[in-house]
Motif scaffolding. Structure first.
Motif, PDB file in Angstrom:
ATOM      1  N   ARG A 265       0.851  -1.189   0.000  1.00  0.00           N
ATOM      2  CA  ARG A 265       0.000   0.000   0.000  1.00  0.00           C
ATOM      3  C   ARG A 265       0.889   1.242   0.000  1.00  0.00           C
ATOM      4  O   ARG A 265       1.848   1.331   0.763  1.00  0.00           O
ATOM      5  N   HIS A 266       0.568   2.217  -0.859  1.00  0.00           N
ATOM      6  CA  HIS A 266       1.348   3.446  -0.985  1.00  0.00           C
ATOM      7  C   HIS A 266       0.464   4.659  -0.709  1.00  0.00           C
ATOM      8  O   HIS A 266      -0.686   4.690  -1.111  1.00  0.00           O
ATOM      9  N   HIS A 267       1.026   5.641  -0.031  1.00  0.00           N
ATOM     10  CA  HIS A 267       0.350   6.910   0.236  1.00  0.00           C
ATOM     11  C   HIS A 267       1.019   7.974  -0.626  1.00  0.00           C
ATOM     12  O   HIS A 267       2.225   8.182  -0.537  1.00  0.00           O
ATOM     13  N   MET A 268       0.252   8.645  -1.442  1.00  0.00           N
ATOM     14  CA  MET A 268       0.794   9.678  -2.313  1.00  0.00           C
ATOM     15  C   MET A 268       0.787  11.030  -1.599  1.00  0.00           C
ATOM     16  O   MET A 268      -0.072  11.287  -0.751  1.00  0.00           O
ATOM     17  N   ASN A 269       1.741  11.878  -1.953  1.00  0.00           N
ATOM     18  CA  ASN A 269       1.758  13.237  -1.426  1.00  0.00           C
ATOM     19  C   ASN A 269       0.534  13.995  -1.906  1.00  0.00           C
ATOM     20  O   ASN A 269       0.115  13.856  -3.049  1.00  0.00           O
ATOM     21  N   LYS A 270      -0.032  14.808  -1.016  1.00  0.00           N
ATOM     22  CA  LYS A 270      -1.170  15.634  -1.406  1.00  0.00           C
ATOM     23  C   LYS A 270      -0.713  16.911  -2.083  1.00  0.00           C
ATOM     24  O   LYS A 270      -1.464  17.552  -2.785  1.00  0.00           O
ATOM     25  N   GLY A 271       0.495  17.284  -1.869  1.00  0.00           N
ATOM     26  CA  GLY A 271       1.078  18.470  -2.471  1.00  0.00           C
ATOM     27  C   GLY A 271       2.510  18.576  -2.001  1.00  0.00           C
ATOM     28  O   GLY A 271       2.895  17.936  -1.026  1.00  0.00           O
ATOM     29  N   SER A 272       3.313  19.346  -2.717  1.00  0.00           N
ATOM     30  CA  SER A 272       4.698  19.479  -2.282  1.00  0.00           C
ATOM     31  C   SER A 272       5.230  20.865  -2.609  1.00  0.00           C
ATOM     32  O   SER A 272       4.805  21.513  -3.565  1.00  0.00           O
ATOM     33  N   PHE A 273       6.170  21.300  -1.783  1.00  0.00           N
ATOM     34  CA  PHE A 273       6.898  22.534  -1.993  1.00  0.00           C
ATOM     35  C   PHE A 273       8.305  22.187  -2.463  1.00  0.00           C
ATOM     36  O   PHE A 273       8.921  21.243  -1.958  1.00  0.00           O
ATOM     37  N   THR A 274       8.812  22.945  -3.413  1.00  0.00           N
ATOM     38  CA  THR A 274      10.181  22.786  -3.880  1.00  0.00           C
ATOM     39  C   THR A 274      10.865  24.142  -3.827  1.00  0.00           C
ATOM     40  O   THR A 274      10.335  25.124  -4.351  1.00  0.00           O
ATOM     41  N   GLY A 275      12.028  24.202  -3.193  1.00  0.00           N
ATOM     42  CA  GLY A 275      12.845  25.409  -3.154  1.00  0.00           C
ATOM     43  C   GLY A 275      14.171  25.135  -3.833  1.00  0.00           C
ATOM     44  O   GLY A 275      14.711  24.025  -3.726  1.00  0.00           O
ATOM     45  N   ILE A 276      14.696  26.101  -4.556  1.00  0.00           N
ATOM     46  CA  ILE A 276      15.966  25.920  -5.252  1.00  0.00           C
ATOM     47  C   ILE A 276      16.772  27.211  -5.174  1.00  0.00           C
ATOM     48  O   ILE A 276      16.212  28.311  -5.224  1.00  0.00           O
ATOM     49  N   ILE A 277      18.088  27.061  -4.988  1.00  0.00           N
ATOM     50  CA  ILE A 277      19.017  28.182  -5.091  1.00  0.00           C
ATOM     51  C   ILE A 277      20.156  27.735  -5.993  1.00  0.00           C
ATOM     52  O   ILE A 277      20.507  26.551  -6.025  1.00  0.00           O
ATOM     53  N   GLY A 278      20.711  28.659  -6.748  1.00  0.00           N
ATOM     54  CA  GLY A 278      21.776  28.265  -7.651  1.00  0.00           C
ATOM     55  C   GLY A 278      22.539  29.447  -8.209  1.00  0.00           C
ATOM     56  O   GLY A 278      22.207  30.611  -7.961  1.00  0.00           O
ATOM     57  N   LEU A 279      23.561  29.122  -8.985  1.00  0.00           N
ATOM     58  CA  LEU A 279      24.408  30.116  -9.621  1.00  0.00           C
ATOM     59  C   LEU A 279      24.828  29.587 -10.984  1.00  0.00           C
ATOM     60  O   LEU A 279      25.249  28.435 -11.112  1.00  0.00           O
ATOM     61  N   GLU A 280      24.689  30.435 -12.014  1.00  0.00           N
ATOM     62  CA  GLU A 280      25.192  30.121 -13.346  1.00  0.00           C
ATOM     63  C   GLU A 280      26.258  31.134 -13.716  1.00  0.00           C
ATOM     64  O   GLU A 280      26.146  32.314 -13.393  1.00  0.00           O
ATOM     65  N   ALA A 281      27.292  30.655 -14.393  1.00  0.00           N
ATOM     66  CA  ALA A 281      28.354  31.524 -14.904  1.00  0.00           C
ATOM     67  C   ALA A 281      28.504  31.234 -16.391  1.00  0.00           C
ATOM     68  O   ALA A 281      28.491  30.081 -16.805  1.00  0.00           O
ATOM     69  N   GLN A 282      28.619  32.307 -17.184  1.00  0.00           N
ATOM     70  CA  GLN A 282      28.748  32.135 -18.627  1.00  0.00           C
ATOM     71  C   GLN A 282      29.969  32.888 -19.135  1.00  0.00           C
ATOM     72  O   GLN A 282      30.214  34.033 -18.761  1.00  0.00           O
ATOM     73  N   TYR A 283      30.727  32.198 -19.991  1.00  0.00           N
ATOM     74  CA  TYR A 283      31.866  32.804 -20.667  1.00  0.00           C
ATOM     75  C   TYR A 283      31.850  32.315 -22.109  1.00  0.00           C
ATOM     76  O   TYR A 283      31.903  31.102 -22.351  1.00  0.00           O
ATOM     77  N   LYS A 284      31.735  33.254 -23.031  1.00  0.00           N
ATOM     78  CA  LYS A 284      31.616  32.955 -24.465  1.00  0.00           C
ATOM     79  C   LYS A 284      30.474  31.977 -24.695  1.00  0.00           C
ATOM     80  O   LYS A 284      29.338  32.264 -24.348  1.00  0.00           O
ATOM     81  N   ASN A 285      30.737  30.789 -25.228  1.00  0.00           N
ATOM     82  CA  ASN A 285      29.665  29.848 -25.535  1.00  0.00           C
ATOM     83  C   ASN A 285      29.539  28.717 -24.500  1.00  0.00           C
ATOM     84  O   ASN A 285      28.907  27.706 -24.760  1.00  0.00           O
ATOM     85  N   CYS A 286      30.137  28.886 -23.317  1.00  0.00           N
ATOM     86  CA  CYS A 286      30.074  27.878 -22.250  1.00  0.00           C
ATOM     87  C   CYS A 286      29.326  28.434 -21.043  1.00  0.00           C
ATOM     88  O   CYS A 286      29.572  29.560 -20.616  1.00  0.00           O
ATOM     89  N   THR A 287      28.439  27.615 -20.503  1.00  0.00           N
ATOM     90  CA  THR A 287      27.706  27.970 -19.284  1.00  0.00           C
ATOM     91  C   THR A 287      27.910  26.876 -18.252  1.00  0.00           C
ATOM     92  O   THR A 287      27.775  25.694 -18.562  1.00  0.00           O
ATOM     93  N   TYR A 288      28.260  27.278 -17.039  1.00  0.00           N
ATOM     94  CA  TYR A 288      28.467  26.365 -15.921  1.00  0.00           C
ATOM     95  C   TYR A 288      27.423  26.684 -14.866  1.00  0.00           C
ATOM     96  O   TYR A 288      27.095  27.855 -14.659  1.00  0.00           O
TER      97      TYR A 288
END
Length: 89
Positions: A41-64
């Motif tokens: 038997r499985h109980h499904m989530n009724k709802g969920s919160f997702t939080g995200i933090i991040g950083l992108e760096a771009q130089y010419k045609n490369c993104t990290y």
């Protein structure tokens, strides 16, 4: 439903740009309970919160990028650390 904030910082001297970001999202998925094919038997989530933090760096045609996400539902939670590399051509 969600919200994301980000701000781009560009360095004209060396052509590098940085984009820190943060976001919060709520998903309401109410699938109730179910029994799988082998009788568990499985109980499904009724709802969920997702939080995200991040950083992108771009130089010419490369993104990290690097980010951390945390998700919390009524029955489960998860934590993720992600790193990525994109090459545009």
């Amino acid at each position: 439903m969600g919200v994301t904030v980000e701000k781009s910082f560009n360095n004209a001297n060396n052509g590098v740009s940085f984009v820190p970001y943060a976001g919060l999202r709520y998903m309401n998925v109410n699938n109730g309970e179910y029994t799988d094919s082998i009788g568990f038997r499985h109980h499904m989530n009724k709802g969920s919160f997702t939080g995200i933090i991040g950083l992108e760096a771009q130089y010419k045609n490369c993104t990290y990028g690097v980010s951390f996400a945390y998700q919390k539902g009524s029955h489960q939670y998860s934590k993720k650390i992600m790193a990525d590399f994109k090459l545009t051509f």
